[in-house]
Design a protein around this motif. Structure first.
Motif, short mmCIF file in Angstrom:
data_model
loop_
_atom_site.label_atom_id
_atom_site.label_comp_id
_atom_site.label_asym_id
_atom_site.label_seq_id
_atom_site.Cartn_x
_atom_site.Cartn_y
_atom_site.Cartn_z
N ASN A 170 0.84 -1.19 0.00
CA ASN A 170 0.00 0.00 0.00
C ASN A 170 0.88 1.24 0.00
N LEU A 171 0.43 2.27 -0.68
CA LEU A 171 1.11 3.57 -0.69
C LEU A 171 0.06 4.63 -0.46
N ARG A 172 0.30 5.45 0.54
CA ARG A 172 -0.61 6.56 0.83
C ARG A 172 0.18 7.86 0.83
N THR A 173 -0.49 8.95 0.49
CA THR A 173 0.15 10.25 0.51
C THR A 173 -0.86 11.32 0.89
N ASN A 174 -0.34 12.42 1.45
CA ASN A 174 -1.22 13.56 1.72
C ASN A 174 -1.03 14.63 0.65
N HIS A 175 -0.25 14.32 -0.37
CA HIS A 175 0.01 15.19 -1.53
C HIS A 175 0.78 16.46 -1.17
N ILE A 176 1.32 16.55 0.02
CA ILE A 176 2.16 17.71 0.37
C ILE A 176 3.49 17.26 0.98
N GLY A 177 3.96 16.08 0.57
CA GLY A 177 5.28 15.65 0.97
C GLY A 177 5.37 14.49 1.94
N THR A 178 4.27 13.93 2.37
CA THR A 178 4.31 12.77 3.26
C THR A 178 3.78 11.55 2.54
N PHE A 179 4.57 10.48 2.58
CA PHE A 179 4.20 9.23 1.93
C PHE A 179 4.31 8.11 2.96
N VAL A 180 3.38 7.19 2.94
CA VAL A 180 3.41 6.03 3.83
C VAL A 180 3.39 4.78 2.97
N LEU A 181 4.46 4.01 3.06
CA LEU A 181 4.58 2.76 2.31
C LEU A 181 4.38 1.62 3.30
N ILE A 182 3.45 0.73 3.02
CA ILE A 182 3.16 -0.37 3.93
C ILE A 182 3.48 -1.69 3.25
N ASP A 183 4.29 -2.49 3.94
CA ASP A 183 4.63 -3.83 3.47
C ASP A 183 4.16 -4.81 4.53
N ASN A 184 3.12 -5.58 4.22
CA ASN A 184 2.54 -6.51 5.19
C ASN A 184 3.36 -7.78 5.38
N GLY A 185 4.34 -8.00 4.53
CA GLY A 185 5.18 -9.19 4.65
C GLY A 185 6.64 -8.85 4.43
N PHE A 186 7.17 -7.91 5.21
CA PHE A 186 8.54 -7.44 5.06
C PHE A 186 9.51 -8.60 5.33
N LYS A 187 10.08 -9.14 4.27
CA LYS A 187 10.84 -10.39 4.33
C LYS A 187 12.00 -10.39 5.34
N PRO A 188 12.76 -9.31 5.51
CA PRO A 188 13.84 -9.36 6.50
C PRO A 188 13.35 -9.63 7.93
N LEU A 189 12.10 -9.38 8.20
CA LEU A 189 11.57 -9.60 9.55
C LEU A 189 10.63 -10.80 9.63
N LEU A 190 10.57 -11.57 8.57
CA LEU A 190 9.62 -12.67 8.49
C LEU A 190 9.78 -13.68 9.64
N HIS A 191 11.00 -14.01 10.00
CA HIS A 191 11.24 -15.00 11.05
C HIS A 191 11.90 -14.38 12.28
N PHE A 192 11.76 -13.09 12.43
CA PHE A 192 12.39 -12.37 13.54
C PHE A 192 11.52 -12.49 14.79
#
Length: 88
Positions: free
Chosen positions: A3-25
């Motif tokens: 998912n990618l969200r923005t407020n169109h004035i410089g803030t972006f939020v990128l969401i990764d529900n399965g971030f692989k480096p932390l999968l087995h952390f």
């Protein structure tokens, strides 16, 4: 990224529900201890995102946090879009 969200004035939020480096952390001391130990593992991808944006001429501040439960991670990217477009 899921998912990618923005407020169109410089803030972006990128969401990764399965971030692989932390999968087995996980920590044997529990979820709270695991969350405390995550910071160094989130600094590298934040630096990577910031570096890529810097190579494109975009100054940014990047922060990451766990969303709900591991391995879901939210990357909050703040840029100064107005300063960037004013320089052009």
């Amino acid at each position: 990224m899921d998912n990618l969200r923005t407020n169109h004035i410089g803030t972006f939020v990128l969401i990764d529900n399965g971030f692989k480096p932390l999968l087995h952390f996980h920590s044997p001391a529990g979820e709270e201890d695991t969350l405390k130990k995550l910071d160094p593992y989130l600094q590298f991808p934040c630096g990577l995102i910031r570096g890529i944006l810097a190579s494109l001429g975009v100054d940014s501040v990047v922060r990451a946090e766990v969303v709900n439960r591991l391995p879901a991670v939210s990357f909050n990217v703040q840029t100064d879009v107005n300063a960037h477009s004013a320089a052009e």
